[in-house]
Design a protein around this motif. Structure first.
Motif, PDB file in Angstrom:
ATOM      1  N   LYS A  14       0.940  -1.247   0.051  1.00 50.00           N
ATOM      2  CA  LYS A  14      -0.022  -0.252   0.047  1.00 50.00           C
ATOM      3  C   LYS A  14       0.920   1.310   0.154  1.00 50.00           C
ATOM      4  O   LYS A  14       0.402   2.312  -0.697  1.00 50.00           O
ATOM      5  CB  LYS A  14      -1.031   0.051   1.318  1.00 50.00           C
ATOM      6  N   ILE A  15       1.882   1.242   0.752  1.00 53.41           N
ATOM      7  CA  ILE A  15       2.830   2.363   0.778  1.00 53.41           C
ATOM      8  C   ILE A  15       3.471   2.469  -0.666  1.00 53.41           C
ATOM      9  O   ILE A  15       3.480   3.694  -1.247  1.00 53.41           O
ATOM     10  CB  ILE A  15       3.903   2.009   1.807  1.00 53.41           C
ATOM     11  N   GLU A  16       4.021   1.281  -1.432  1.00 52.50           N
ATOM     12  CA  GLU A  16       4.612   1.597  -2.656  1.00 52.50           C
ATOM     13  C   GLU A  16       3.545   1.791  -3.628  1.00 52.50           C
ATOM     14  O   GLU A  16       3.856   2.600  -4.464  1.00 52.50           O
ATOM     15  CB  GLU A  16       5.133   0.281  -2.941  1.00 52.50           C
ATOM     16  N   ALA A  17       2.392   1.608  -3.369  1.00 55.51           N
ATOM     17  CA  ALA A  17       1.181   1.826  -4.570  1.00 55.51           C
ATOM     18  C   ALA A  17       0.767   3.585  -4.181  1.00 55.51           C
ATOM     19  O   ALA A  17      -0.034   3.826  -5.106  1.00 55.51           O
ATOM     20  CB  ALA A  17       0.016   0.951  -4.413  1.00 55.51           C
ATOM     21  N   LYS A  21       0.983   8.005   1.759  1.00 56.63           N
ATOM     22  CA  LYS A  21       2.018   8.727   1.139  1.00 56.63           C
ATOM     23  C   LYS A  21       2.986   8.993   2.223  1.00 56.63           C
ATOM     24  O   LYS A  21       2.874   9.082   3.192  1.00 56.63           O
ATOM     25  CB  LYS A  21       1.267  10.139   0.417  1.00 56.63           C
ATOM     26  N   PRO A  22       4.238   9.699   1.712  1.00 60.11           N
ATOM     27  CA  PRO A  22       5.319   9.999   2.285  1.00 60.11           C
ATOM     28  C   PRO A  22       4.813  11.153   3.541  1.00 60.11           C
ATOM     29  O   PRO A  22       3.904  12.027   2.873  1.00 60.11           O
ATOM     30  CB  PRO A  22       6.313  10.913   1.361  1.00 60.11           C
ATOM     31  N   ASN A  23       5.226  10.975   4.731  1.00 62.25           N
ATOM     32  CA  ASN A  23       4.797  11.738   5.905  1.00 62.25           C
ATOM     33  C   ASN A  23       3.480  11.452   6.341  1.00 62.25           C
ATOM     34  O   ASN A  23       2.895  12.247   7.260  1.00 62.25           O
ATOM     35  CB  ASN A  23       5.147  13.306   5.486  1.00 62.25           C
ATOM     36  N   GLU A  24       2.386  10.603   5.665  1.00 58.33           N
ATOM     37  CA  GLU A  24       1.161  10.583   5.996  1.00 58.33           C
ATOM     38  C   GLU A  24       1.058   9.592   7.163  1.00 58.33           C
ATOM     39  O   GLU A  24       1.957   8.683   7.235  1.00 58.33           O
ATOM     40  CB  GLU A  24       0.452   9.820   4.888  1.00 58.33           C
ATOM     41  N   GLN A  25       0.356   9.956   8.137  1.00 61.59           N
ATOM     42  CA  GLN A  25       0.236   8.930   9.372  1.00 61.59           C
ATOM     43  C   GLN A  25      -0.652   7.475   9.105  1.00 61.59           C
ATOM     44  O   GLN A  25      -1.786   7.885   8.419  1.00 61.59           O
ATOM     45  CB  GLN A  25      -0.867   9.677  10.488  1.00 61.59           C
ATOM     46  N   GLY A  54      12.986   0.391   7.189  1.00 61.45           N
ATOM     47  CA  GLY A  54      13.125   1.938   6.863  1.00 61.45           C
ATOM     48  C   GLY A  54      11.870   2.440   6.081  1.00 61.45           C
ATOM     49  O   GLY A  54      12.282   3.332   5.592  1.00 61.45           O
ATOM     50  N   LEU A  55      10.841   1.780   6.116  1.00 60.44           N
ATOM     51  CA  LEU A  55       9.526   2.220   5.457  1.00 60.44           C
ATOM     52  C   LEU A  55       8.765   3.308   6.276  1.00 60.44           C
ATOM     53  O   LEU A  55       8.172   4.073   5.695  1.00 60.44           O
ATOM     54  CB  LEU A  55       8.656   1.197   5.122  1.00 60.44           C
ATOM     55  N   ILE A  56       8.696   3.201   7.532  1.00 60.94           N
ATOM     56  CA  ILE A  56       7.952   4.065   8.363  1.00 60.94           C
ATOM     57  C   ILE A  56       8.663   4.249   9.716  1.00 60.94           C
ATOM     58  O   ILE A  56       9.709   3.693   9.985  1.00 60.94           O
ATOM     59  CB  ILE A  56       6.551   3.146   8.969  1.00 60.94           C
ATOM     60  N   VAL A  66       4.461   7.409   7.472  1.00 62.15           N
ATOM     61  CA  VAL A  66       5.260   6.753   6.221  1.00 62.15           C
ATOM     62  C   VAL A  66       6.499   7.600   6.277  1.00 62.15           C
ATOM     63  O   VAL A  66       6.401   8.950   6.260  1.00 62.15           O
ATOM     64  CB  VAL A  66       4.584   6.847   4.832  1.00 62.15           C
ATOM     65  N   LYS A  67       7.639   7.103   6.081  1.00 66.89           N
ATOM     66  CA  LYS A  67       8.895   7.956   5.659  1.00 66.89           C
ATOM     67  C   LYS A  67       9.028   8.491   4.586  1.00 66.89           C
ATOM     68  O   LYS A  67       8.600   8.012   3.536  1.00 66.89           O
ATOM     69  CB  LYS A  67      10.037   6.794   6.202  1.00 66.89           C
ATOM     70  N   ASN A  68       9.528   9.738   4.746  1.00 64.92           N
ATOM     71  CA  ASN A  68       9.620  10.336   3.621  1.00 64.92           C
ATOM     72  C   ASN A  68      10.979  10.438   2.676  1.00 64.92           C
ATOM     73  O   ASN A  68      11.946  10.886   3.095  1.00 64.92           O
ATOM     74  CB  ASN A  68       9.644  11.953   3.817  1.00 64.92           C
ATOM     75  N   ILE A  69      10.918   9.148   1.831  1.00 64.80           N
ATOM     76  CA  ILE A  69      12.300   8.718   1.396  1.00 64.80           C
ATOM     77  C   ILE A  69      12.263   9.600   0.273  1.00 64.80           C
ATOM     78  O   ILE A  69      11.506   9.629  -0.947  1.00 64.80           O
ATOM     79  CB  ILE A  69      12.201   7.383   0.888  1.00 64.80           C
TER      80      ILE A  69
END
Length: 238
Positions: A14-17, A21-25, A54-56, A66-69
């Motif tokens: 779900k994160i990859e899709a 989104k980055p920085n989203e709780q 390293g994703l969250i 979500v980590k802001n990569i």
């Protein structure tokens, strides 16, 4: 596979899709317990696994985010956590991707390759040698071995596009992880021709053994990148 591992895989997808989104709780643990029908301990183990990848990130008193990569820019070829298994054609920044196929054959693997793939030398593999180009410019020469019994049905037209898309979409297999070694090198004579570079031009080689989610090894490869068109990004966690 355990329940928490299945939850972690689902959240990662779900994160990859872009669902998260980055920085989203992310949802609170209680919500996830209800959604997945599991205990709080199971959810916590799933979240801890995503933290280790390293994703969250967990923020005390605020929740899990979500980590802001940072994604690569237009001219970069980066292996970020979220896109590292997408393949060259799907990597952020590459457009109008084409392949020049130099060699494609079925063969018995050399001894060192058989050891990497954990197969017998009597087994058969595809050997693929191709140059990957973006906007008509060569970026990387790939030397790839794949066991036929694991990845069946590879044809030349697949090599002209994305092998990884064929694996995930057409075969319905899930790519799980890869062990990589990155080293500096100089080009061979044929790589000078393939990549349009001089004999002292720096090369970055990525040696990789890649695994499916069921533990099977599906690829042993060496990718030889132009030093000016490749950047490797990693995420380290404590």
């Amino acid at each position: 596979m355990t329940k928490y591992e299945n939850i972690a895989i689902d959240m990662k997808e779900k994160i990859e899709a872009g669902v998260y989104k980055p920085n989203e709780q992310l949802p609170f643990e209680s919500e996830m317990c209800e959604f997945y029908g599991v205990s709080r301990i199971t959810v916590k183990k799933a979240m801890d696994l995503l933290v280790s990848q390293g994703l969250i990130v967990k923020r005390r008193g605020a929740g899990t985010f979500v980590k802001n990569i940072t994604l690569p820019q237009k001219n970069e070829h980066s292996q970020s956590v979220s896109s590292q298994f997408a393949g060259f054609a799907s990597t952020e920044g590459h457009r109008n991707v084409t392949s020049v196929i130099h060699e494609f054959q079925v063969m018995n693997p050399p001894e060192n390759v058989a050891q990497k793939l954990k197969i017998d030398q009597e087994d058969f593999v595809y050997y693929i040698e191709r140059t990957r180009c973006s906007e008509g410019e060569p970026h990387v020469v790939e030397y790839t071995y794949m066991p036929i019994q694991v990845i069946p049905g590879v044809k030349r037209e697949i090599l002209e596009n994305s092998i990884y898309q064929y694996i995930t979409k057409d075969l319905g297999l899930k790519i799980n992880s890869a062990h990589r070694i990155v080293r500096a090198s100089l080009p061979t004579k044929k790589e000078e021709e393939y990549l349009k570079i001089g004999h002292c031009f720096p090369i970055l080689e990525v040696e990789q053994v890649a695994f499916l989610d069921d533990g099977r090894i599906f690829e042993y490869s060496k990718s030889r990148h132009r030093g000016d068109r490749f950047e490797l990004k990693t995420v380290s966690v404590r």
